[in-house]
Design a protein around this motif. Structure first.
Motif: not given
Length: 373
Positions: A271-283, A357-369
């Motif tokens: 869950i912790r790693y999933s949370d990082r990926m879902s929020h693009d938190q890669f520190d 896709l954009e590597p580190f900012d998933s917001h730029k991938n929204l709507g890609v289908q």
């Protein structure tokens, strides 16, 4: 005895509900005279990185609170500032900063090493042995190697130490992120000399970890087990990354995928790693740096070749980690990346780029289908 009473007693003595006696946190009896040694045990701690500093801190706090007249732990790090930071936090009655590795080698009875990679580990132990050749110890000295290393290095370290009188080595890698280390909930693996493991295990639980797993007398077993465990974690990261990437392509929100992970895979680490990926938190400063992940993946792949036991998921994950690091490095060099150290959950950048896709900012991938016919 009634069935109900028997069931209640069984539940009380065996909360796991798996049958048989519950496995104790430490699989060894206590040393014969705990806390009453003829001389105070001097502990040394070498390596104060993201994990080592937290482990040393917890060990120092626990011994100060529970071991009468326990001397302050002697710490050494390539950067002395990290040791001084611990002294400022805990006080000189709990921590001392060694002037050199030679001081640690000669003054300490038990020496823990938590280091970045195999080359550093071997270099440190070579310095230990050179020192002790000229100043042979008069009493027992235990070296506890806790880094993630390739298994055969354990044998090399044993070859270095075994000619020295009174010196014993155990390998004892740990499972857990810095947050787990901070909470003293690490899972500790041990192999090597039985008496040494017994003494060290009761020193580390519960001060540093929650449980010890004994892998026997062969020093290579604990490092091997650590790599097997990391292969499970890395394989899971790869699957998560692929799932999140497909969701991006299909126009499904990352939050929906994360909720699904929490519902069907309720494991804290996952869950912790999933949370990082879902929020693009890669520190990586608060996690596990991708350099360490690539090093471990390389060790795992080498181990699979030696044992003729393919792990194709790890082969793919290794490439995605390298891709992610390459992209991050180029962004840092261009001044376009705020995160200095990339966490290995950044592996998702590799799968995203492979999918266009954009590597580190998933917001730029929204709507890609995917376009449908």
């Amino acid at each position: 005895m009634s069935d109900l009473l028997h069931s209640a007693l069984h539940s009380a003595t065996n909360p796991s509900g798996l049958g048989g006696a519950e496995t104790p946190p430490v699989p060894y009896s206590r040393p014969s005279t705990p806390g009453s040694a003829a001389f105070p045990i001097q502990i040394g701690f070498v390596g104060l990185g993201a994990m080592g500093a937290l482990m040393a801190r917890n060990l120092a706090n626990h011994r100060a609170a529970h071991v009468h007249a326990s001397p302050p732990i002697l710490v050494w790090n390539r950067s002395p500032a990290k040791g001084e930071k611990l002294v400022t936090e805990l006080g000189q009655h709990k921590i001392r900063v060694a002037k050199s590795l030679e001081q640690v080698a000669t003054e300490c009875d038990i020496i823990f090493t938590v280091l970045a990679n195999d080359e550093v580990v071997k270099s440190i132990y070579q310095q230990f042995t050179e020192t002790l050749k000229h100043a042979p110890p008069a009493r027992s000295k235990i070296f506890v190697e806790m880094s993630t290393i390739y298994p055969t290095l354990a044998g090399e370290l044993d070859t270095l130490l075994s000619p020295l009188s009174h010196c014993r080595l155990i390998t004892s890698p740990v499972f857990g992120t810095p947050s787990v280390a901070d909470a003293a909930q690490l899972l500790i693996v041990m192999s090597g000399d039985y008496r040494s493991k017994k003494e060290v295990a009761h020193m580390l639980v519960p001060s540093v970890g929650r449980k010890v797993i004994d892998l026997g007398g062969n020093l290579e077993k604990a490092p091997t087990f650590k790599l097997i465990g990391n292969s499970l974690i890395l394989g899971t990261l790869e699957i998560l990354a692929e799932g999140y990437t497909l969701a991006d392509k299909a126009g499904i929100a990352a939050s929906e995928v994360h909720d699904l992970v929490k519902d069907i895979f309720p494991a804290p680490g996952l869950i912790r790693y999933s949370d990082r990926m879902s929020h693009d938190q890669f520190d990586g400063s608060t996690g596990f740096a991708i350099d360490g992940g690539i090093k471990d993946a390389s060790h795992i792949r080498r181990l699979t070749a030696v044992h003729n036991s393919p792990m194709p998921t790890i082969d793919i994950a290794h490439q995605h980690l390298i891709t992610a690091r390459a992209i991050h490095t180029s962004k840092v060099q261009a001044g376009k990346e705020a995160v200095e150290v990339l966490d290995w959950s950044g592996i998702v950048a590799g799968t995203r780029v492979a999918a266009g896709l954009e590597p580190f900012d998933s917001h730029k991938n929204l709507g890609v289908q995917v376009q449908e016919d």
